[in-house]
Scaffold this active site. Structure first.
Site, PDB file in Angstrom:
ATOM      1  CG  ASN A  37       5.789  13.438  -9.149  1.00  0.00           C
ATOM      2  OD1 ASN A  37       6.584  13.601 -10.085  1.00  0.00           O
ATOM      3  ND2 ASN A  37       5.832  12.383  -8.337  1.00  0.00           N
ATOM      4  CG  HIS A 122       9.164   6.497   2.209  1.00  0.00           C
ATOM      5  ND1 HIS A 122       8.677   6.749   0.958  1.00  0.00           N
ATOM      6  CD2 HIS A 122       8.491   7.318   3.044  1.00  0.00           C
ATOM      7  CE1 HIS A 122       7.748   7.686   1.032  1.00  0.00           C
ATOM      8  NE2 HIS A 122       7.631   8.050   2.284  1.00  0.00           N
ATOM      9  NE  ARG A 147       5.665   4.670   2.458  1.00  0.00           N
ATOM     10  CZ  ARG A 147       5.374   5.106   1.230  1.00  0.00           C
ATOM     11  NH1 ARG A 147       4.385   5.970   1.057  1.00  0.00           N
ATOM     12  NH2 ARG A 147       6.075   4.732   0.199  1.00  0.00           N
ATOM     13  CE1 TYR A 159       4.969   5.646  -5.549  1.00  0.00           C
ATOM     14  CE2 TYR A 159       3.389   4.696  -4.035  1.00  0.00           C
ATOM     15  CZ  TYR A 159       4.278   5.693  -4.369  1.00  0.00           C
ATOM     16  OH  TYR A 159       4.498   6.707  -3.507  1.00  0.00           O
ATOM     17  CG  ASP A 216       0.721   5.252   0.870  1.00  0.00           C
ATOM     18  OD1 ASP A 216      -0.505   5.164   0.695  1.00  0.00           O
ATOM     19  OD2 ASP A 216       1.434   6.134   0.348  1.00  0.00           O
ATOM     20  CG  HIS A 218      -0.249   4.807  -3.411  1.00  0.00           C
ATOM     21  ND1 HIS A 218      -0.354   5.338  -4.654  1.00  0.00           N
ATOM     22  CD2 HIS A 218       0.614   5.582  -2.741  1.00  0.00           C
ATOM     23  CE1 HIS A 218       0.424   6.393  -4.744  1.00  0.00           C
ATOM     24  NE2 HIS A 218       1.019   6.571  -3.597  1.00  0.00           N
ATOM     25  CD  GLU A 242      -0.005   7.828   2.924  1.00  0.00           C
ATOM     26  OE1 GLU A 242       0.992   7.381   3.541  1.00  0.00           O
ATOM     27  OE2 GLU A 242       0.090   8.549   1.921  1.00  0.00           O
ATOM     28  CD  GLU A 268      -0.199  10.654  -1.221  1.00  0.00           C
ATOM     29  OE1 GLU A 268       0.400  10.354  -0.183  1.00  0.00           O
ATOM     30  OE2 GLU A 268       0.100  10.193  -2.331  1.00  0.00           O
ATOM     31  NE  ARG A 289       0.137  10.857   4.113  1.00  0.00           N
ATOM     32  CZ  ARG A 289       1.394  11.194   3.883  1.00  0.00           C
ATOM     33  NH1 ARG A 289       2.010  12.081   4.654  1.00  0.00           N
ATOM     34  NH2 ARG A 289       2.059  10.652   2.880  1.00  0.00           N
ATOM     35  CG  HIS A 318       2.246  14.072   0.359  1.00  0.00           C
ATOM     36  ND1 HIS A 318       2.017  14.432  -0.949  1.00  0.00           N
ATOM     37  CD2 HIS A 318       2.727  12.813   0.312  1.00  0.00           C
ATOM     38  CE1 HIS A 318       2.346  13.439  -1.752  1.00  0.00           C
ATOM     39  NE2 HIS A 318       2.776  12.440  -1.017  1.00  0.00           N
ATOM     40  CG  ASP A 322       6.268  14.092  -5.320  1.00  0.00           C
ATOM     41  OD1 ASP A 322       6.565  12.993  -4.831  1.00  0.00           O
ATOM     42  OD2 ASP A 322       5.135  14.590  -5.237  1.00  0.00           O
ATOM     43  CD  GLU A 345       5.622  10.915   2.875  1.00  0.00           C
ATOM     44  OE1 GLU A 345       4.687  11.708   2.672  1.00  0.00           O
ATOM     45  OE2 GLU A 345       5.826   9.908   2.191  1.00  0.00           O
ATOM     46  CD1 TRP A 408      -1.148   5.492 -10.382  1.00  0.00           C
ATOM     47  CD2 TRP A 408       0.506   5.518  -8.893  1.00  0.00           C
ATOM     48  NE1 TRP A 408      -0.748   6.789 -10.237  1.00  0.00           N
ATOM     49  CE2 TRP A 408       0.272   6.835  -9.321  1.00  0.00           C
ATOM     50  CE3 TRP A 408       1.523   5.287  -7.947  1.00  0.00           C
ATOM     51  CZ2 TRP A 408       1.007   7.933  -8.843  1.00  0.00           C
ATOM     52  CZ3 TRP A 408       2.248   6.362  -7.466  1.00  0.00           C
ATOM     53  CH2 TRP A 408       1.976   7.676  -7.906  1.00  0.00           C
TER      54      TRP A 408
HETATM   55  C1  GCO Z   1       3.562   9.169  -0.118  1.00  0.00           C
HETATM   56  C2  GCO Z   1       3.137   8.993  -1.513  1.00  0.00           C
HETATM   57  C3  GCO Z   1       3.941   9.562  -2.582  1.00  0.00           C
HETATM   58  C4  GCO Z   1       3.170   9.827  -3.852  1.00  0.00           C
HETATM   59  C5  GCO Z   1       3.889  10.776  -4.730  1.00  0.00           C
HETATM   60  C6  GCO Z   1       3.088  11.103  -5.984  1.00  0.00           C
HETATM   61  O1  GCO Z   1       4.653   9.669   0.077  1.00  0.00           O
HETATM   62  O2  GCO Z   1       2.788   8.800   0.725  1.00  0.00           O
HETATM   63  O3  GCO Z   1       2.014   8.298  -1.732  1.00  0.00           O
HETATM   64  O4  GCO Z   1       5.129   8.920  -2.779  1.00  0.00           O
HETATM   65  O5  GCO Z   1       2.911   8.668  -4.537  1.00  0.00           O
HETATM   66  O6  GCO Z   1       4.153  11.909  -4.007  1.00  0.00           O
HETATM   67  O7  GCO Z   1       3.586  12.235  -6.569  1.00  0.00           O
HETATM   68 MG    MG Z   2       0.914   8.275   0.148  1.00  0.00          MG
END
Ligand code: GCO
Ligand code: MG
Length: 408
Positions: A37, A122, A147, A159, A216, A218, A242, A268, A289, A318, A322, A345, A408
């Site tokens: 991605n 999600h 999630r 995000y 998540d 992140h 996560e 991931e 992940r 994951h 994407d 997921e 992010w």
């Molecule tokens: C998730 C994620 C994703 C990522 C994305 C980046 O599904 O847990 O964190 O949404 O941010 O795949 O390319």
């Molecule tokens: Mg994630």
């Protein structure tokens, strides 16, 4: 018994995907996903310039040998671009082998260990009302695991939180702003930490104890902040927290682990078994992940999961949008077969994407199944794909209130 042709196909039906299509001299076709991605053309070039010439004339059946040839032969090991390129070859060859055998891929990986793969969707919202309606929408679709991501008072769009859905509106298939230049968002970890436990309290109050909930982080927290969040979420019985800290610092997870029993998932952005060595042998995580697409394919991820199995660590592959339907299908076959499957997921692809990639996987009663077509069970509509040209799309960047760049 040789590879006749290999083509790198780039298309953008709603978002960018890089697909490798390998054809044998008998006309058997296999597909592999190499999408990274925001950096898609790097894998496309790696494949077409440095990998495709090595494939022609090789025996399509020698998957392990091909994997080692591409991994060790390049000298420059690991990294997301290299490992996604190797994954694309690996998955395409597994697709071919399973088609020649006339079996769905999971049969070649050991057969079905379960009736289907528990999937999580999600749900998100800028506030609790919007979040609750997103959760109800997922429950109506049959999800048993969800999630939860939410807006934070005082911060703007962040995000992972989809634009709030009103009845009849189109679903937001990627709750990250993907623009020709990166969007810049604002982040404040203290505000997030103050807010998030109250959201989980409200969700449990509204939806009861049975629903499986995930979250998540992140990579946005320090080990100490993550430990504190893990502790404060314990009463709400999360399936996992996560990416609570940046995964590069594996030692940081020791700190988190020693402070909280909230299960942890990470990986991931990892791309090899070596990224997990400390985390797995010291049992610092509960879920892996990684995606097939970013970890060198089915061959490598199967080995990683077998290593994890010794430590009772399970899969949570994951599966955002994407990962192309080809990558998602590959990991569904793997998830059906391994004993230590945990959860998958499942962020649904848009209708445009699913017209280009026709899949045989199904979602019923909370479970995904890869289907029983020979191979992966995915067909690529080349004519339609060609009508969706590549579109530059960057992921966002986060800045703290004082302007410092943050995860992010
Ligand atoms: C998730 C994620 C994703 C990522 C994305 C980046 O599904 O847990 O964190 O949404 O941010 O795949 O390319
Ligand atoms: Mg994630």
């Amino acid at each position: 018994m040789t590879i006749r042709n290999a083509e790198v196909l780039v298309t953008s039906p709603g978002r960018n995907f890089v697909t490798l299509r390998i054809t044998t001299d008998d006309g058997v076709v296999g597909l592999g996903d190499a999408t990274v991605n925001g950096r898609e053309l790097a894998t496309a070039a790696y494949l077409s310039e440095h990998v495709v010439p090595l494939l022609i004339g090789k025996d399509e059946h020698n998957i392990e040998d091909m994997w080692q040839f591409l991994y060790r032969g390049a000298y420059w090991r690991r990294g997301p671009i290299t490992m996604a390129a190797i994954a694309a070859v690996d998955v395409a060859l597994w697709d071919i082998k399973a088609k020649i055998a006339g079996l769905p891929l999971y049969q070649l990986l050991g057969g079905a260990s379960r009736v289907g793969a528990l999937a999580y969707g999600h749900a998100s919202g800028s506030d609790n009302d919007a979040l609750f309606s997103s959760i109800r929408n997922h429950l109506d679709q049959g999800f048993k695991a969800i999630r939860i991501q939410t807006g934070v008072p005082g911060l703007g769009q962040i995000y992972g939180v989809a634009t709030d859905q009103r009845p009849g509106e189109r679903y937001d298939y990627e709750p990250a702003k993907r623009l020709p230049l990166p969007a810049e968002e604002t982040w404040d970890t203290r505000a997030y930490l103050r807010h998030i436990p109250s959201v989980f309290a409200a969700v449990r109050e509204e939806f009861g104890p049975e629903l499986i909930l995930l979250h998540d982080g992140h990579h946005r927290m320090t080990p100490n902040q993550a430990a504190s969040l893990g502790k404060s979420l314990e009463p709400y019985d999360l399936f996992w927290l996560e990416d609570c800290t940046p995964g590069e610092n594996q030692e940081g997870l020791r700190r988190v682990r020693s402070q909280t029993t909230t299960p942890l998932a990470i990986g991931e952005v990892f791309n090899s078994v070596f990224d997990y060595q400390t985390l797995i042998t010291e049992q610092l995580i509960d879920y892996v992940r990684s995606a097939v697409t970013h970890t060198g394919g089915v061959t490598a991820l199967k080995k990683l999961m077998d290593f994890a199995a010794i430590y009772q660590i399970k899969s949570g592959f994951h599966g955002p949008t994407d990962i192309s339907p080809v990558g998602q299908a590959a990991q569904l076959h793997l998830g059906m077969a391994i004993h230590n499957f945990g959860i998958q997921e499942y962020m649904k692809h848009s209708p445009e994407t699913l017209e280009v990639f026709q899949t045989s996987y199904t979602f019923e009663n909370g479970l995904l199944h890869p289907g029983n077509n020979p191979g992966l069970g995915v067909d690529y509509n080349e004519e339609l794909a060609a009508s969706y040209g590549y579109t530059t799309a960057y992921l966002p960047v986060n800045r703290l209130l004082d302007g410092t760049v943050h995860d992010w």
